[in-house]
Design an enzyme around this catalytic site. Structure first.
Site, PDB file in Angstrom:
ATOM      1  CG  HIS A 379      -6.115 -30.010  -9.228  1.00  0.00           C
ATOM      2  ND1 HIS A 379      -7.302 -30.385  -8.619  1.00  0.00           N
ATOM      3  CD2 HIS A 379      -5.456 -31.164  -9.490  1.00  0.00           C
ATOM      4  CE1 HIS A 379      -7.340 -31.698  -8.527  1.00  0.00           C
ATOM      5  NE2 HIS A 379      -6.239 -32.206  -9.040  1.00  0.00           N
ATOM      6  CG  ASP A 427      -9.884 -28.249  -8.018  1.00  0.00           C
ATOM      7  OD1 ASP A 427      -9.461 -27.813  -9.100  1.00  0.00           O
ATOM      8  OD2 ASP A 427      -9.498 -29.330  -7.502  1.00  0.00           O
ATOM      9  CB  SER A 523      -7.674 -34.834 -10.195  1.00  0.00           C
ATOM     10  OG  SER A 523      -7.324 -34.771  -8.854  1.00  0.00           O
TER      11      SER A 523
HETATM   12  N1  ARG Z   1      -5.572 -34.376  -6.463  1.00  0.00           N
HETATM   13  C1  ARG Z   1      -5.654 -35.730  -6.906  1.00  0.00           C
HETATM   14  C2  ARG Z   1      -5.404 -35.827  -8.414  1.00  0.00           C
HETATM   15  O1  ARG Z   1      -4.764 -34.955  -8.933  1.00  0.00           O
HETATM   16  C3  ARG Z   1      -6.955 -36.345  -6.519  1.00  0.00           C
HETATM   17  C4  ARG Z   1      -6.894 -36.681  -5.127  1.00  0.00           C
HETATM   18  C5  ARG Z   1      -8.122 -37.244  -4.595  1.00  0.00           C
HETATM   19  N2  ARG Z   1      -7.710 -37.863  -3.390  1.00  0.00           N
HETATM   20  C6  ARG Z   1      -8.445 -38.533  -2.579  1.00  0.00           C
HETATM   21  N3  ARG Z   1      -7.939 -39.095  -1.546  1.00  0.00           N
HETATM   22  N4  ARG Z   1      -9.740 -38.635  -2.820  1.00  0.00           N
HETATM   23  O2  ARG Z   1      -5.710 -36.795  -9.047  1.00  0.00           O
END
Ligand code: ARG
Length: 581
Positions: A379, A427, A523
């Site tokens: 992503h 992912d 992420s």
């Molecule tokens: N999807 C998030 C990003 O784009 C990461 C989220 C991780 N969240 C969590 N509560 N561990 O950075």
């Protein structure tokens, strides 16, 4: 990284070795893990055990190497089909492909015979074992002392009983007039007794070795029977005792603990206690060879073998296999007395961590895994934007770039073909870096690859691992310098996320109070775990989570071990394979 105040959470870690006296009267605690049994592991399951040096691990199974894939070092060996091979590994890989050609002797073929037979009174499948060694002129009996199911299994396989032995026989009544017998020692994986090592001895009071081989009409133990993956039935009391009773090791691979005289590897398997601190790695988790300093290494006197020590040859071949360097920091920076989470990272602490820059900001993290390759979350990247990303290695603070910083452009982005942007399944993505110039490789100074785990059994729930990144703080505050925190691997994460959590592909990690968690911007970055030998593995990729730092919603990571084959297909097996190559 979301970092609230840090509280110390005590987690009870139970030690791997359990000592349980097993007496026939009392029923021992059942050590077998039923859920794992359903996966039908055997000695060929490279998620659980190492493959033999003449095998390689493909898709979780040890398969035969081709003879030319063996190391070249070694001496000539003769097989039962009269062919001379230049090494033991080549002979074994040929045998692996053509099971009728087995090991006969060390050295070029001479035409001398090896034979195993049973001297029986009753059934054909039972009796006293006689062997005619290549090295000797006549047949001899085997001594009872040192004779166990391990060697009996090999003898029966040699005699054409594929499931090995049902039991060793008591031979006190046998009036042999022989004045000498052969002592034999096997590892248990041999396909012929010729591969075991023999010494000549005077028979002691115990007499001569007998065996009942396992046949179709061997009856299963009346109560408490354990069914091996190969179909053999053994007594349940013989599971998880370190002895390979099944012959395919399936009675030792799904153990929550081990009986006396065996060692429990963290990966849930039982091995003979003699394998602890013997200089050879037996547990994939490395724990059998960790903390050996205090352990008195039994100073083994090698007896005068009549036959060559093929077990030593097997170990020697292993030392010729290629080794991979990953997960070990160049210098261990400032030692910390206590590990405290949520701290700013220092130069050299996370030499595999990279930042992915898109436009003016760092949008994601990533992990260097060797060659020209970065692993990140699907992503985080788009295939058609490859040339717009910039990868930064050895970065700490992006307001004050340090001198060690490496900047690389991107050649290509590979996103997992089954990535689902709605459910965040699969992912995972690879970024191939552009070489700085035509004749240079991608090596970046101060950058060290993290190891890729090849088995989901390398780390267990409650293991303490580390996350790092430039992601947001609790109040969505921007962060400019790399932060890290310690989290625990969490068991049963579907309790938190129900059907959104997919056990095989994802892993959860967090702290009891939620104080340490990944957050927006982290992420694609690493969740790394260290094994007992302080080698660092990329266990997870920061993927998703409900909010940040809520105890009821831990962070969810892509389970890298599940993608070992996918990664190796793209980057090449040799770049990431530490074992089983
Ligand atoms: N999807 C998030 C990003 O784009 C990461 C989220 C991780 N969240 C969590 N509560 N561990 O950075």
């Amino acid at each position: 990284m979301k970092l609230v105040h840090f509280t110390l959470v005590l987690v009870c870690v139970s030690f791997g070795v359990s000592r349980l006296p097993v007496t026939s009267g009392s029923v021992p605690r059942d050590l077998v893990d039923e859920k794992c049994l359903a996966e039908k592991h055997t000695h060929l399951s490279c998620n659980k055990v190492f493959c033999q040096p003449w095998q390689k691990c493909i898709g979780g199974t040890c398969i035969c190497k081709l003879p030319y894939q063996c190391p070249k070092n070694g001496t000539a060996m003769c097989s039962t089909n009269g062919r001379t091979f230049s090494t033991y590994c080549q002979l074994k890989s040929f045998e692996c492909l053509h099971p009728e050609a087995r090991f006969l002797s060390s050295g070029p073929c001479t035409g001398k015979e090896f034979r195993v037979s049973l001297q029986h009174k009753g059934r054909d499948s039972e009796g006293h074992v006689q062997v005619k060694l290549v090295e000797l002129e006549e047949s001899m009996y085997i001594c009872q002392d040192g004779w166990s199911l391990t060697q009996a299994n090999v003898a029966c396989r040699d005699l054409g009983y594929p499931l090995g032995a049902a039991q060793t026989l008591d031979t006190s009544s046998f009036p042999a007039n022989s004045t000498e017998c052969l002592h034999v020692s096997c590892r248990g994986i041999e396909t012929s007794l010729a591969e075991c090592t023999f010494t000549q001895r005077k028979p002691n009071a115990q007499g001569f070795a007998g065996v009942a081989c396992y046949t179709d009409d061997t009856s299963a133990p009346a109560k408490g029977s354990f069914q091996c993956v190969n179909g053999k039935h053994i007594s349940r009391r013989k599971a998880c005792d370190g002895v390979n009773d099944c012959g395919d090791q399936s009675d030792e691979l799904c153990c929550t603990g081990c009986q006396d005289n065996s060692f429990h590897c963290k990966s849930g398997i039982c091995i003979p206690r003699q394998y602890r601190c013997n200089g050879e790695l037996d547990c994939i988790t490395g724990d059998d060879e960790a903390d050996c300093d205090g352990e008195a290494r039994p100073c083994q006197e090698k007896p005068d073998f009549l036959t060559p020590d093929m077990d030593a040859e097997r170990q020697r071949i292993k030392s010729f296999l290629p080794t991979l360097s990953c997960g070990v920091k160049q210098s261990s920076p400032s030692r910390r007395k206590r590990v405290v989470g949520g701290s700013p990272a220092h130069k050299g602490d996370f030499p595999w961590q990279v930042a992915i820059r898109y436009g003016d900001s760092i949008t994601c993290g990533g992990t260097y895994i060797g060659g020209c390759w970065i692993l990140t979350a699907a992503h985080c990247v788009k295939v058609n934007k490859a040339h717009q990303y910039i990868v930064l290695a050895s970065l700490i603070d992006w307001l004050k770039p340090n001198s060690e910083l490496s900047v690389r452009y991107v050649n290509k982005v590979i996103i997992h073909e089954n990535y689902n942007g709605t459910t965040y399944q699969n992912d995972i993505a690879l970024i191939e870096l552009k070489k700085p110039s035509k004749h240079k490789d991608c090596q970046m100074p101060e950058t060290v690859p993290a190891c890729i785990p090849w088995s989901p059994y390398l780390f267990q729930p409650n293991h303490k691992c580390i996350i790092s990144g430039w992601g947001r703080e609790k109040d969505n505050e921007r962060v400019f310098s790399l932060k890290w925190g310690q989290v625990n691997l969490i068991h049963n994460c579907s309790n938190f996320y129900q059907r959104r959590y997919h056990e095989k592909e994802m892993v959860c990690a967090g702290t009891q109070d939620g104080s340490i968690d990944a957050c927006k911007g982290d992420s694609g970055g690493p969740l790394v775990c260290q094994d007992v030998n302080n080698v660092t593995y990329l266990w997870g990729i920061v993927s998703w989570g409900e909010n940040c730092g809520k105890p009821e919603f831990p962070g969810v990571y892509t389970k890298v071990a599940n993608y070992f084959d996918w990664i190796s297909q793209h980057v090449g097996r040799s770049l990431i394979s530490q074992h089983n190559v």
